[in-house]
Design an enzyme around this catalytic site. Structure first.
Site, PDB file in Angstrom:
ATOM      1  N   ASP A  61     -37.193  12.606  60.726  1.00  0.00           N
ATOM      2  CA  ASP A  61     -37.419  13.964  61.186  1.00  0.00           C
ATOM      3  C   ASP A  61     -36.253  14.941  60.886  1.00  0.00           C
ATOM      4  OD1 ASP A  61     -36.522  12.580  64.472  1.00  0.00           O
ATOM      5  OD2 ASP A  61     -35.260  12.960  62.843  1.00  0.00           O
ATOM      6  N   ASP A 128     -33.275  11.068  77.320  1.00  0.00           N
ATOM      7  CA  ASP A 128     -34.489  11.122  78.251  1.00  0.00           C
ATOM      8  C   ASP A 128     -35.627  10.142  77.756  1.00  0.00           C
ATOM      9  OD1 ASP A 128     -35.321  12.178  75.732  1.00  0.00           O
ATOM     10  OD2 ASP A 128     -35.895  14.102  76.665  1.00  0.00           O
ATOM     11  N   HIS A 130     -36.937   9.777  74.610  1.00  0.00           N
ATOM     12  CA  HIS A 130     -37.397  10.167  73.151  1.00  0.00           C
ATOM     13  C   HIS A 130     -37.085   9.535  72.133  1.00  0.00           C
ATOM     14  CE1 HIS A 130     -33.631  12.637  72.391  1.00  0.00           C
ATOM     15  NE2 HIS A 130     -34.026  12.227  71.315  1.00  0.00           N
ATOM     16  N   GLU A 135     -41.249  12.870  72.828  1.00  0.00           N
ATOM     17  CA  GLU A 135     -40.904  12.790  74.335  1.00  0.00           C
ATOM     18  C   GLU A 135     -41.472  11.920  74.994  1.00  0.00           C
ATOM     19  OE1 GLU A 135     -38.176  14.667  75.074  1.00  0.00           O
ATOM     20  OE2 GLU A 135     -38.198  15.298  73.116  1.00  0.00           O
TER      21      GLU A 135
END
Length: 147
Positions: A61, A128, A130, A135
């Site tokens: 990314d 979290d 991800h 997500e």
């Protein structure tokens, strides 16, 4: 897929390094998918000792709007944590300044195909849950895209 449960983060790093080392030594021209983030930093510190000169890498990314020289870009992260410490034969990074994001994503996917696909993908999991801006609840089969 094999799931390996480790006792602590240090064991995860060592097991990850052993996996990367095995692939790099086993394959003539390994193609590695690379991730960024705090999870990767101790692993990349160990990988600096590997001969990656025959390896091709693809990063997961990049932030839209950031060029490779921006200190918060993932290109800068990779340079700091791995590329400046080892010789990778060929590395591919997403271009955060591209004008045509959908086309750039398609071109990136094509480059991965032309390289023969990824032999090994490194992933970190965010606090979290991800993975690479995906997500929790995102499809595990999603491809390169704007997120």
């Amino acid at each position: 897929m094999e799931v390996i449960i480790c006792e602590n983060p240090e064991e995860v790093v060592v097991r990850g390094f052993q996996t990367v080392k095995k692939q790099v030594e086993r394959l003539t021209e390994p193609v590695l998918g690379l991730a960024t983030g705090a999870t990767m930093e101790p692993l990349y510190a160990l990988m600096r000792g590997l001969d990656l000169s025959a390896s091709t890498t693809f990063n997961l990314d990049e932030y839209v709007g950031l060029g490779p020289d921006h200190p918060c870009s993932y290109a800068a992260y990779m340079e700091k944590h791995l590329f400046s410490h080892t010789k990778v034969r060929k590395f591919h990074l997403l271009n955060g300044l591209t004008e045509d994001i959908p086309q750039h994503c398609q071109d990136y996917e094509q480059a991965i195909k032309e390289a023969g696909g990824l032999d090994l993908q490194l992933l970190g999991i965010g606090s979290d849950g991800h993975i690479a801006f995906n997500e929790p609840g995102s499809s595990l089969s999603s491809r390169t895209r704007l997120k």
